[in-house]
Design an enzyme around this catalytic site. Structure first.
Site, mmCIF file in Angstrom:
data_model
loop_
_atom_site.group_PDB
_atom_site.id
_atom_site.type_symbol
_atom_site.label_atom_id
_atom_site.label_comp_id
_atom_site.label_asym_id
_atom_site.label_seq_id
_atom_site.Cartn_x
_atom_site.Cartn_y
_atom_site.Cartn_z
ATOM 1 N N SER A 114 1.053 -1.218 -0.006
ATOM 2 C CA SER A 114 0.042 -0.084 -0.048
ATOM 3 C C SER A 114 0.751 1.376 -0.134
ATOM 4 O O SER A 114 1.871 1.516 0.558
ATOM 5 C CB SER A 114 -1.059 -0.072 1.351
ATOM 6 O OG SER A 114 -1.694 1.414 1.469
ATOM 7 N N ARG A 172 -16.143 7.016 8.241
ATOM 8 C CA ARG A 172 -16.007 5.732 8.988
ATOM 9 C C ARG A 172 -16.157 6.021 10.624
ATOM 10 O O ARG A 172 -15.133 6.593 11.255
ATOM 11 C CB ARG A 172 -14.612 5.153 8.836
ATOM 12 C CG ARG A 172 -14.398 4.943 7.417
ATOM 13 C CD ARG A 172 -12.705 4.496 6.922
ATOM 14 N NE ARG A 172 -12.798 4.542 5.526
ATOM 15 C CZ ARG A 172 -11.585 4.186 4.836
ATOM 16 N NH1 ARG A 172 -10.421 4.145 5.423
ATOM 17 N NH2 ARG A 172 -11.601 4.378 3.491
ATOM 18 N N LYS A 262 -8.426 -0.596 -9.102
ATOM 19 C CA LYS A 262 -9.013 -0.944 -7.942
ATOM 20 C C LYS A 262 -10.139 -0.243 -7.564
ATOM 21 O O LYS A 262 -9.890 1.224 -7.413
ATOM 22 C CB LYS A 262 -8.107 -1.264 -7.003
ATOM 23 C CG LYS A 262 -8.765 -1.781 -5.535
ATOM 24 C CD LYS A 262 -7.690 -2.122 -4.670
ATOM 25 C CE LYS A 262 -8.320 -2.876 -3.207
ATOM 26 N NZ LYS A 262 -9.162 -1.983 -2.580
ATOM 27 N N HIS A 286 -14.179 -1.250 -1.652
ATOM 28 C CA HIS A 286 -13.417 -0.662 -0.528
ATOM 29 C C HIS A 286 -13.573 -1.583 0.698
ATOM 30 O O HIS A 286 -13.513 -1.015 1.792
ATOM 31 C CB HIS A 286 -13.406 0.638 -0.432
ATOM 32 C CG HIS A 286 -11.674 1.382 -0.354
ATOM 33 N ND1 HIS A 286 -10.958 1.747 -0.929
ATOM 34 C CD2 HIS A 286 -11.217 1.280 1.069
ATOM 35 C CE1 HIS A 286 -9.929 2.090 -0.658
ATOM 36 N NE2 HIS A 286 -9.903 1.826 0.670
ATOM 37 N N ARG A 289 -15.909 0.323 3.217
ATOM 38 C CA ARG A 289 -15.180 1.530 3.783
ATOM 39 C C ARG A 289 -15.665 2.899 3.456
ATOM 40 O O ARG A 289 -15.081 3.858 4.077
ATOM 41 C CB ARG A 289 -13.828 1.229 4.138
ATOM 42 C CG ARG A 289 -13.704 0.002 4.858
ATOM 43 C CD ARG A 289 -12.175 -0.356 4.696
ATOM 44 N NE ARG A 289 -11.311 0.291 5.226
ATOM 45 C CZ ARG A 289 -11.005 0.726 6.544
ATOM 46 N NH1 ARG A 289 -11.470 -0.282 7.396
ATOM 47 N NH2 ARG A 289 -9.809 1.444 6.833
#
Length: 390
Positions: A114, A172, A262, A286, A289
């Site tokens: 990442s 979130r 993605k 995701h 999320r």
């Protein structure tokens, strides 16, 4: 005399690792892995809709030899899975990205680094060589993004995973409650500190011996992007909500390898990606999320696969908690799957050995599922293994 009970039972499933991670991690970190956006409806739907897929059991077929090998983005894989990009993994276990990358290499699959990993890509490369993919967000600073791409290519990385569903950060609420999204009042700071101190095993392993706990790929370029709250400040400063499809031409100019997009959840977006010549996409929300209330990924996978499956490879993520889930996704059109929470839970629970064991559980579950559907190759699953899908 009664038989003595074992002191430790080896986890039998990925969900066992979730429970171990919950016990071992500070709450703020467990919630970061486990949580989703808003009321977490899409997060739950990812799991529940996969559970709702019904398979076709077949009997009296020769399933004595089953082959799980495949090729994803031009690279040979022993299993049709990739350890997908998970930010902050070095906070879950000491130098966590390195441990996960080693487990992936030993299992014959690939780890995806990442942008916001704790371990920088050169540290992962030192551990596993060029056998990793790199994930990049849409950054405002195109010059720095190009620098990251050059760094990855110099280390021999051949596949770029470009995340396109994070123009802005989703709401979130677990992170907000835990102070990971910018809420930094005195009470929250005190609660966060107590949360860390009340987990001495984690504190010794990661907090003391796992340093430096900064975003390794960003160190020096973004000085305030360190610690937990720094994640949100960096996102707000760098993620670019203005980017459009036509702005992606600079990717090809700065990356010579394969590019996988993605975060595609809509069939029209999938067609656009195919028209633009990208090498693959990840059907993803995701992990629930970002935008709550969107469909589960397994619900939209068949339509996307029917539209562009002959033109580009399709990876799938969201809700995978077993090898059975991987089999279901491939039967409904995916070429492979990206694991996220599955490997994060295992890493937090027991480091490299636990990730390796989780992958072995996944492999064995796939073998059983394929044998009982009468399939010996991944290609056999398509169009023959599913009775019902949501």
């Amino acid at each position: 005399m009664s038989e003595s009970r074992p002191r430790f039972l080896q986890p039998a499933s990925i969900l066992d690792y979730r429970e171990l991670a919950r016990r071992r991690l500070p709450r703020q970190l467990f919630d970061y892995i486990d949580g989703g956006a808003y009321d977490e409806c899409s997060l739950r739907a990812n799991v529940e809709d996969l559970q709702g897929v019904r398979l076709r059991q077949r009997v009296l077929r020769d399933v004595s030899e089953i082959n799980l090998a495949t090729s994803l983005a031009g690279q040979a894989m022993a299993l049709p899975v990739v350890l997908g990009p998970v930010g902050l993994a070095g906070m879950f276990a000491r130098r966590g990205e390195v441990q996960a990358a080693r487990a992936a290499r030993d299992a014959g699959i690939v780890f995806c680094e990442s942008t916001v990993s704790i371990c920088p890509m050169h540290e992962v490369h030192a551990a596993v060589g060029p056998a990793f993919w790199f994930q990049l967000y849409v950054l405002r600073d195109r010059g720095y993004a190009a620098e990251l791409l050059q760094r990855a290519q110099a280390l021999g990385c051949e596949v770029l995973v470009f995340t396109v569903d994070l123009a802005v950060m989703g709401a979130r609420y677990r992170d907000t409650r835990n102070g990971m999204s910018g809420n930094d009042d005195a009470r929250t700071r005190l609660a966060r500190a107590w949360d860390l101190l009340s987990h001495p095993r984690w504190l010794a392993d990661v907090g003391v011996h796992g340093k430096p706990l900064v975003f390794g790929n960003l160190r020096g370029a973004v000085p305030d992007a360190q610690g937990l709250a720094g994640f949100r400040s960096w996102v707000d400063a760098q993620f670019d909500p203005s980017v459009r499809w036509q702005d992606l031409d600079w990717l090809r100019a700065n990356w010579s390898g394969k590019i996988v997009l993605k975060g595609v959840l809509d069939v029209d977006d999938a067609r656009t990606a195919a028209d633009m010549g990208f090498d693959g996409l990840v059907v993803s929300n995701h992990g629930g999320r970002q935008l709550d209330g969107v469909p589960s990924t397994i619900a939209v996978l068949p339509e996307i696969a029917a539209a562009i499956g002959e033109r580009m490879q399709i990876l799938f993520d969201g809700g995978i908690r077993s090898g059975l889930d991987v089999v279901k996704a491939i039967a409904l059109g995916a070429d492979g799957c990206m694991l996220g929470r599955a490997w994060a839970y295992a890493l937090a629970a027991g480091g490299e050995a636990a990730v390796a064991h989780m992958l072995d559980i996944l492999r064995k579950e796939m073998l059983v599922a394929m044998a009982l559907t009468g399939c010996t190759r991944l290609a056999d699953l398509r169009g023959s293994a599913v009775i019902h899908a949501p």
